[in-house]
Enzyme design. Structure first.
Site, PDB file in Angstrom:
ATOM      1  N   HIS A 111       1.407  -7.498   2.533  1.00 33.27           N
ATOM      2  CA  HIS A 111       1.955  -7.503   1.176  1.00 33.27           C
ATOM      3  C   HIS A 111       2.563  -6.150   0.854  1.00 33.27           C
ATOM      4  CE1 HIS A 111      -1.617  -5.620  -1.214  1.00 33.27           C
ATOM      5  NE2 HIS A 111      -1.678  -5.234   0.032  1.00 33.27           N
ATOM      6  N   HIS A 118       0.743 -11.275  -8.339  1.00 33.68           N
ATOM      7  CA  HIS A 118       0.883 -10.633  -7.026  1.00 33.68           C
ATOM      8  C   HIS A 118       0.828 -11.691  -5.934  1.00 33.68           C
ATOM      9  CE1 HIS A 118       0.958  -7.098  -4.442  1.00 33.68           C
ATOM     10  NE2 HIS A 118       0.105  -7.726  -3.659  1.00 33.68           N
ATOM     11  N   CYS A 137       6.413  -7.212  -4.365  1.00 34.06           N
ATOM     12  CA  CYS A 137       5.570  -8.203  -3.677  1.00 34.06           C
ATOM     13  C   CYS A 137       6.295  -9.535  -3.465  1.00 34.06           C
ATOM     14  CB  CYS A 137       4.256  -8.394  -4.420  1.00 34.06           C
ATOM     15  SG  CYS A 137       4.386  -9.226  -6.026  1.00 34.06           S
TER      16      CYS A 137
END
Length: 347
Positions: A322, A310, A262
């Site tokens: 993402h 994240h 990520c």
């Protein structure tokens, strides 16, 4: 006579032996029934329970991944510092050798004239400790010789300082590498646990784990619209890069160009836009100006979970791009699919 023969007695303990055998067999049968009977077997988790557990494992793996990324960044920096120290020490050793050669020329001239100054003997010694301990003798040399001896003495001290600093960096590097190994084992262990859980599902159920909350691939018009709404050209370039990487696989620790985790995706997107971002989520959130969720614009970084584990790139209309986890590639997804933790406008 036969009528009066005493009946043969049963062997002592035979009844007990048969009784024990009967109990043993009964116990085995009971144990078999407990182990294999459907009435007492542990219930198999439902597909929804497996998906929830897999999601939790992926989140925990991502926390460990960001810790790994941070440790790797520090290890890389320590390795670079060590290399720089070694390079500087090598340059100083070259200068030391040049200074020794100059002193050697003076020494040769003195020898031909009948003597060798004690200061030069010390300066030309192969034992730096002996040289430094006897540096007071340098006062006996002439002004030119004293300057040369002083130069050698300075170079020797600086080289020893550099070697000491290098030893500290070597120790730091060993510690960082041990930390990397621990985080790597944590990540791989959790991903392996998730893989084993997923293997219990049917192919349709496994696909559902990866496809939940995803959208069909956006077209060029959607990509251009998001870039046009970005607050500046660099944010627009980062958004454009993220769109180009849709479908790329998630690989923990990867920063592109063909696979990402990520924070690796967001770092690569802004690197393509000419902006240097830190490696980890918990550092990236401080790499720009915080913006409220109501003021999000394409190019903003959006962060999730209380541990800031994240991150994605906002592309407008409540959506982000993402790199989710190993079960799904880089994709467009709603910002509200995970617990929102904050947002940063990088430029």
């Amino acid at each position: 006579m036969g009528a009066h023969r005493r009946p043969r007695q049963r062997a002592t303990g035979g009844g007990r032996a048969r009784t024990a055998a009967t109990i043993t067999l009964a116990g085995a049968a009971t144990a078999t029934g407990l182990g294999g009977g459907t009435g007492h077997a542990d219930p198999q988790p439902t597909a929804a329970q497996v998906r929830a557990k897999v999601d939790k494992l992926y989140q925990e793996a991502e926390v460990a991944t960001e810790k790994y990324n941070g440790a790797k960044e520090k290890a890389d920096a320590a390795e670079q510092r060590l290399e720089d120290l070694r390079d500087e020490a090598a340059r100083k050793e070259d200068r030391l050798n040049s200074a020794r050669e100059a002193l050697g020329s003076v020494a040769a001239a003195q020898y031909r004239s009948g003597g060798l100054d004690p200061a030069l003997q010390l300066a030309l010694s192969s034992d730096p400790d002996r040289y430094l301990d006897g540096a007071a003798f340098a006062e006996r040399a002439g002004s030119r010789q004293q300057a040369e001896v002083g130069r050698v003495r300075k170079e020797l001290r600086e080289i020893e300082q550099l070697r000491g600093a290098a030893r500290i960096e070597v120790s730091s590097l060993k510690s960082r590498r041990a930390e990397l190994k621990r985080h790597r084992e944590t990540v791989t262990g959790k991903l392996e646990s998730a893989r084993r859980l997923l293997s219990r599902l049917t192919s349709e159920e496994r696909a559902d784990v990866g496809d939940r909350a995803s959208r069909s691939a956006p077209g060029p018009r959607e990509s251009l619209s998001a870039s046009a709404q970005a607050p500046n050209s660099r944010a627009a370039a980062a958004v454009a890069y993220a769109y180009q990487k849709l479908g790329s696989p998630y690989v923990w620790g990867a920063t592109g160009p063909n696979a990402f985790d990520c924070s690796g995706l967001t770092q690569a997107a802004y690197r393509a836009a000419g902006v240097s971002l830190p490696r980890t989520t918990y550092a990236q959130i401080d790499a720009g100006r915080r913006v409220p969720r109501s003021k999000l614009a394409p190019g903003d970084l959006v962060f999730f979970y209380s541990g800031i584990s994240h991150v994605g790139i906002y592309v407008g209309n409540g959506q982000m791009i993402h790199a989710p986890n190993p079960s799904a590639p880089v994709r467009v997804a709603p910002v509200d699919e995970m617990p929102f933790a904050g947002a940063t406008r990088v430029v």
